[in-house]
Enzyme design. Structure first.
Site, short mmCIF file in Angstrom:
data_model
loop_
_atom_site.label_atom_id
_atom_site.label_comp_id
_atom_site.label_asym_id
_atom_site.label_seq_id
_atom_site.Cartn_x
_atom_site.Cartn_y
_atom_site.Cartn_z
N CYS A 1 0.85 -1.17 0.00
CA CYS A 1 0.00 0.00 0.00
C CYS A 1 0.90 1.24 0.00
CB CYS A 1 -0.93 0.11 1.21
SG CYS A 1 -2.03 -1.29 1.40
N ARG B 1 3.31 -0.13 -5.18
CA ARG B 1 3.16 -0.72 -3.85
C ARG B 1 1.83 -1.46 -3.69
NH1 ARG B 1 6.74 1.45 -0.23
NH2 ARG B 1 5.43 0.82 1.50
N TRP C 1 -2.98 -2.59 -1.53
CA TRP C 1 -2.68 -4.00 -1.80
C TRP C 1 -3.38 -4.75 -0.67
CZ3 TRP C 1 -0.14 -8.17 0.53
CH2 TRP C 1 0.22 -9.22 -0.33
N ASN D 1 -1.00 2.14 5.94
CA ASN D 1 -0.21 1.09 5.31
C ASN D 1 0.35 0.24 6.46
OD1 ASN D 1 3.18 1.13 3.98
ND2 ASN D 1 1.69 -0.48 3.88
N GLY D 2 0.04 -1.07 6.42
CA GLY D 2 0.53 -1.95 7.49
C GLY D 2 -0.56 -2.92 7.90
N GLU E 1 16.45 -16.70 -11.32
CA GLU E 1 15.99 -15.32 -11.52
C GLU E 1 15.27 -15.17 -12.87
OE1 GLU E 1 15.41 -12.84 -9.87
OE2 GLU E 1 15.49 -11.10 -11.18
N LYS F 1 11.42 -13.97 -13.26
CA LYS F 1 11.01 -12.82 -14.09
C LYS F 1 9.88 -13.22 -15.02
CE LYS F 1 12.27 -10.18 -12.37
NZ LYS F 1 13.14 -10.04 -11.26
N GLU G 1 6.57 -13.88 -13.08
CA GLU G 1 5.96 -12.67 -12.51
C GLU G 1 5.19 -11.85 -13.52
OE1 GLU G 1 9.65 -10.87 -10.94
OE2 GLU G 1 8.41 -10.45 -9.19
N HIS H 1 17.78 -35.79 -12.47
CA HIS H 1 17.21 -36.40 -11.26
C HIS H 1 15.71 -36.14 -11.12
CE1 HIS H 1 21.15 -37.61 -9.90
NE2 HIS H 1 21.58 -36.40 -10.20
N LYS I 1 5.42 -4.11 -5.01
CA LYS I 1 6.87 -4.04 -5.02
C LYS I 1 7.48 -4.16 -3.64
CE LYS I 1 10.69 -2.22 -7.38
NZ LYS I 1 10.96 -3.52 -7.96
C1 F6R Z 1 10.93 -9.85 -8.04
C2 F6R Z 1 10.91 -8.93 -6.93
C3 F6R Z 1 10.71 -9.49 -5.56
C4 F6R Z 1 11.64 -8.76 -4.57
C5 F6R Z 1 11.37 -9.21 -3.14
C6 F6R Z 1 12.30 -8.56 -2.15
O1 F6R Z 1 11.10 -9.21 -9.27
O2 F6R Z 1 11.05 -7.77 -7.10
O3 F6R Z 1 10.92 -10.87 -5.53
O4 F6R Z 1 12.96 -9.02 -4.92
O5 F6R Z 1 10.04 -8.91 -2.81
O6 F6R Z 1 12.21 -7.18 -2.20
P1 F6R Z 1 13.34 -6.25 -1.61
O7 F6R Z 1 14.56 -6.45 -2.43
O8 F6R Z 1 12.79 -4.86 -1.72
O9 F6R Z 1 13.56 -6.67 -0.19
#
Ligand code: F6R
Length: 609
Positions: A2, A27, A74, A98-99, A482, A486, A489, A505, A604
Site C-alpha cells: 500500500c 506498492r 494491496w 499502510n501496514g 531469476e 522474471k 511474474e 534427477h 513491489k
Molecule cells: C521480483 C521482486 C521481488 C523482490 C522481493 C524482495 O522481481 O522484485 O521478488 O525481490 O520482494 O524485495 P526487496 O529487495 O525490496 O527486499
C-alpha cells in the site's frame, strides 16, 4: 505494501496526492482513494481497481481543498472493493494506513460495544473509529491520534485528517515506511521518496514510534508519547526524471536499459586503484572486525535472494569465509546460530521488506554484526543495520526487479573484494585485475542490450509455451532461478529454474517438444558439462534457447535459438547473463498483453509477513 500520500499547503491537494499515488502504484494497485478538506468539510472518493479509475471519478466529482490524503491499496484484510478502499472515515476523522493492525478484532469488538458501526472488512477502519472515540472523549485531535495509536499492535504508517481541525494533518509510523517532504510553505508525507520528488528533494525520514503534526506553516515531529524531536532534513540526489518513464513503453524496459548507468554509479568512487582495494564508505565494520569474522549469512527474499546466492560464490571464493544463504522468512523462524563473529548481510532493494527486516532483528538480537545492501537511502533496513552498502540504481518502479538485482550483484562483489583484501586472501594485483574487468562491465552491458531485437524475435517464437525450464550451473544457477522468476511474474507462464546437473534427477521427465529450455552456457569451467545437459534436452525433443559467450563456435547447431553475449570474467558473467533473461521475460509479457509494470497479485514493497 500500500502507498500513502498526504499534502498540506496552498495548492489543490487532490492534484498533488494523485500525482504522488501514481508514483506509489507499484506498492499496490487493487483500489485507491482520496480525501480532501475544504471549508471544514471532508470530501472522500474511492474506486476499485487501478488509480486511473479514481482519476476518472475525480474528473466527474472533484474534491477541492488544500489539505488531503490518499492511498493505493494491496489488499490484506478484505477483498479489493470500493468499500474496503482507503481512506476510511469515522465521524470527523479520516485515515489512510499502510501496514497491519494485529489486535484489530479485539479493538473492533470494544468499539462496537461503544456504539461504532463498521462498514468495511479492513483492519484500518478501526484506527479511524478509535481516533474518533478518543476525539469524542477529549476534543483534541492530536491527543486522540496519540491515544489511539498507543493502543494498536502491529505495523502502521498513517495519515489522518479531522474536520474539526481543518488546518492540520497528522502522520505517524511504526514498522511501515514514511517520509516527509519539506517544500516552501507546504509539506508532503508519503510511503516513498518518488511520490514527492517533483516538488522537493528535502526529506525527513521518520523513525518507528514517531508522529508528525503539520499545519500550513510548520511541522513538529515528536515521539508518540509527545516528546518533541529535532529532525534534520536530508537532500535526496535522485532527480524527478528518474521516476518517469522517459519515453519507454514500460518502467521495466527503462530500468533494464538503465543498467549500464546504474552499475557504473554503484562502482563509482569505490575503487582504490593504487592500493588495489575497494572503499565502502559506510560499512560499519573496521578492518579488525572484518578479519575476525568466522561466518557470513546472507538473508533476502525473492530476486534479492537470488543475488544472495551469487554472493555466496563471491565471498567464499574471494574471502574464503563460509557463507550460508537463507530466505528471510525461513531464517527468522529457524533459530539460526549467530554469534559476535557472524556477519549477517541483508539484501533488499526497498529496505522495507518485512521478513528481511525481521531477519535483521533476529541476527542483531543474537549479538551478530549486520550489513545491508540496499537501494533506498535511510529505509528501515538501512537504518537498523550496523553498516550499509548502497546500490545506486535509482528508483525502481517496475514491480519486477531488474537494475536493483544487477547492482546488488555489484555491491556483493565489491564487498567480497574488500573482505578478500582485508583478510589477506587477495593480493593487490589480483584485486586490481578484477577491478579493471569491473570497470569495463557497463560497456559490455550496453552491448548485451543491443540484443533486444533478436531477443524480441525469440520471444515471438516461444511466447505460446505453457511452461519454461531454465538451467544453469555454479554462479549461473541463481540466474536461472531469476530468469524463471522474471518470466513467471510478468507473463504468468509457469517457469522453473534448476541446476543443470540436477535435471536428470527428475525434471528431465518434463522435456518434450513443447518445453522451451533456456540454458545458460557461458564459457567457464563447467561449459562442457552444461553442453552435455543441453544435448540431453535436445535428445528428448526439447527446444533450447542458449545464452552463451560470443567466442563459442559450433553452438548454433546445438540449439534452436542462440543469444551471444560479450565475454567477461566468470565472476561477473551472472550480471551479463541476467540481461537477456530480463528482456526475454519482458517481450514475452508484452506479446501476451499482461500488465508488465504492475503484474497481478504483486506489489513491489512487501511490508507484510
Ligand atoms: C521480483 C521482486 C521481488 C523482490 C522481493 C524482495 O522481481 O522484485 O521478488 O525481490 O520482494 O524485495 P526487496 O529487495 O525490496 O527486499
Amino acid at each position: 505494501m500500500c502507498g500513502i500520500v498526504g499534502y498540506i499547503g496552498s495548492q489543490q491537494a487532490s492534484d498533488i496526492v494523485i500525482e504522488g499515488l501514481r508514483k506509489l502504484e507499484y506498492r499496490g494497485y487493487d483500489s485507491a482513494g482520496i480525501a480532501a478538506l475544504d471549508a471544514g468539510r471532508i470530501a472522500l472518493r474511492r474506486a476499485e481497481g487501478k488509480l486511473v479509475n479514481l482519476e476518472t471519478l475525480l474528473r466527474q466529482q472533484p474534491v477541492p481543498g488544500c489539505v488531503g490524503i490518499g492511498h493505493t491499496r494491496w489488499a490484506t484484510h478484505g477483498r479489493p472493493s470500493e468499500t474496503n478502499a482507503h481512506p476510511h472515515q469515522a465521524g470527523v476523522i479520516v485515515v489512510v494506513h499502510n501496514g497491519i493492525i494485529e489486535n484489530y478484532l479485539e479493538l473492533k469488538e470494544r468499539l462496537i460495544g461503544l456504539g461504532h458501526n463498521f462498514r468495511s472488512e479492513t483492519d484500518t477502519e478501526i484506527i479511524a473509529h478509535l481516533i474518533e472515540q478518543h476525539f469524542n472523549d477529549s476534543g483534541d485531535f492530536e491527543a486522540a491520534v496519540r491515544a489511539a495509536l498507543s493502543e494498536v499492535h502491529g505495523a502502521y504508517a498513517v495519515a489522518v485528517l479531522c474536520e474539526a481541525e481543518p488546518d492540520k494533518l497528522i502522520a505517524a509510523k511504526l514498522g511501515s515506511p514514511l517520509v516527509v517532504g519539506q517544500g516552501q510553505g507546504e509539506y508532503f508525507v508519503a510511503s516513498d521518496i518518488p511520490a514527492m520528488l517533483s516538488h522537493t528533494r528535502e526529506m525527513v525520514f521518520l523513525e518507528d514510534g514517531e508522529l508528525v503534526v503539520f499545519n500550513r506553516s510548520s511541522m513538529q515531529v515528536s515521539t508518540l508519547a509527545g516528546t518533541p524531536l529535532q529532525k534534520t532534513p536530508k537532500t535526496i540526489t535522485w532527480s524527478p526524471m528518474m521516476a518517469e518513464k522517459g519515453g519507454y513503453r514500460h518502467f521495466m524496459l527503462k530500468e533494464i536499459y538503465e543498467q549500464p548507468r546504474a552499475v557504473a554509479d554503484t562502482i563509482a568512487g569505490r575503487l582504490k586503484d593504487e592500493e588495489g582495494d575497494v572503499h565502502l564508505e559506510s560499512l560499519g565494520l573496521d578492518d579488525k572486525e572484518l578479519q575476525s569474522l568466522k561466518k557470513v549469512f546472507i538473508i533476502a527474499c525473492g530476486t534479492s535472494w537470488h543475488a544472495a546466492l551469487v554472493g555466496k560464490f563471491y565471498i567464499e571464493k574471494l574471502a574464503r569465509i563460509p557463507v550460508e544463504v537463507d530466505i528471510a522468512s525461513e531464517f527468522r523462524y529457524r533459530d539460526p546460530i549467530v554469534d559476535e563473529d557472524t556477519l549477517t548481510l541483508l539484501i533488499s532493494q526497498s529496505g522495507e521488506t518485512a521478513d528481511t527486516l525481521a531477519g535483521l532483528r533476529e541476527a542483531k538480537g543474537k549479538g551478530g554484526r549486520t550489513v545491508c545492501i540496499c537501494n533506498v537511502v535511510d529505509s528501515s533496513i538501512a537504518r537498523e543495520s550496523d553498516g550499509v552498502i548502497y546500490t545506486h540504481a535509482g528508483p525502481e518502479i517496475g514491480v519486477a526487479s531488474t537494475k536493483a538485482f544487477t547492482t546488488q550483484l555489484i555491491g556483493l562483489y565489491l564487498f567480497a573484494l574488500r573482505l578478500g583484501r582485508v583478510r589477506g586472501q587477495l593480493s593487490a594485483e589480483e584485486c586490481r585485475r578484477r577491478v579493471a574487468e569491473l570497470v569495463s562491465l557497463p560497456r559490455k552491458l550496453e552491448t548485451a542490450l543491443e540484443l533486444d531485437v533478436p531477443i524480441e524475435n525469440i520471444a515471438k517464437a516461444f511466447a505460446h509455451a505453457r511452461d519454461f525450464l531454465y538451467l544453469g550451473r555454479g554462479n549461473q544457477y541463481p540466474i536461472a532461478l531469476e530468469g524463471a522468476l522474471k518470466l513467471k511474474e510478468i507473463s504468468y507462464i509457469h517457469a522453473e529454474g534448476y541446476p543443470a546437473g540436477e535435471m536428470k534427477h527428475g525434471p528431465i521427465a518434463l522435456i518434450d517438444e513443447n518445453l522451451p529450455v533456456v540454458v545458460l552456457v557461458p564459457h567457464n569451467e563447467t561449459y562442457e558439462k552444461v553442453i552435455s545437459n543441453m544435448e540431453e534436452v535436445r535428445a528428448r525433443g526439447g527446444r533450447v534457447i542458449a545464452v552463451a559467450t560470443r567466442a563459442e563456435t559450433g553452438l548454433r547447431d546445438k540449439c534452436d535459438a542462440l543469444i551471444e553475449l560479450p565475454e567477461t570474467s566468470d565472476e561477473l558473467m551472472p550480471i551479463l547473463t541476467s540481461v537477456p533473461l530480463q528482456l526475454l521475460a519482458y517481450h514475452v509479457a508484452v506479446i501476451k498483453g499482461t500488465d508488465v509494470d504492475q503484474p497481478r497479485n504483486l506489489a513491489k514493497s512487501v511490508t507484510v509477513e
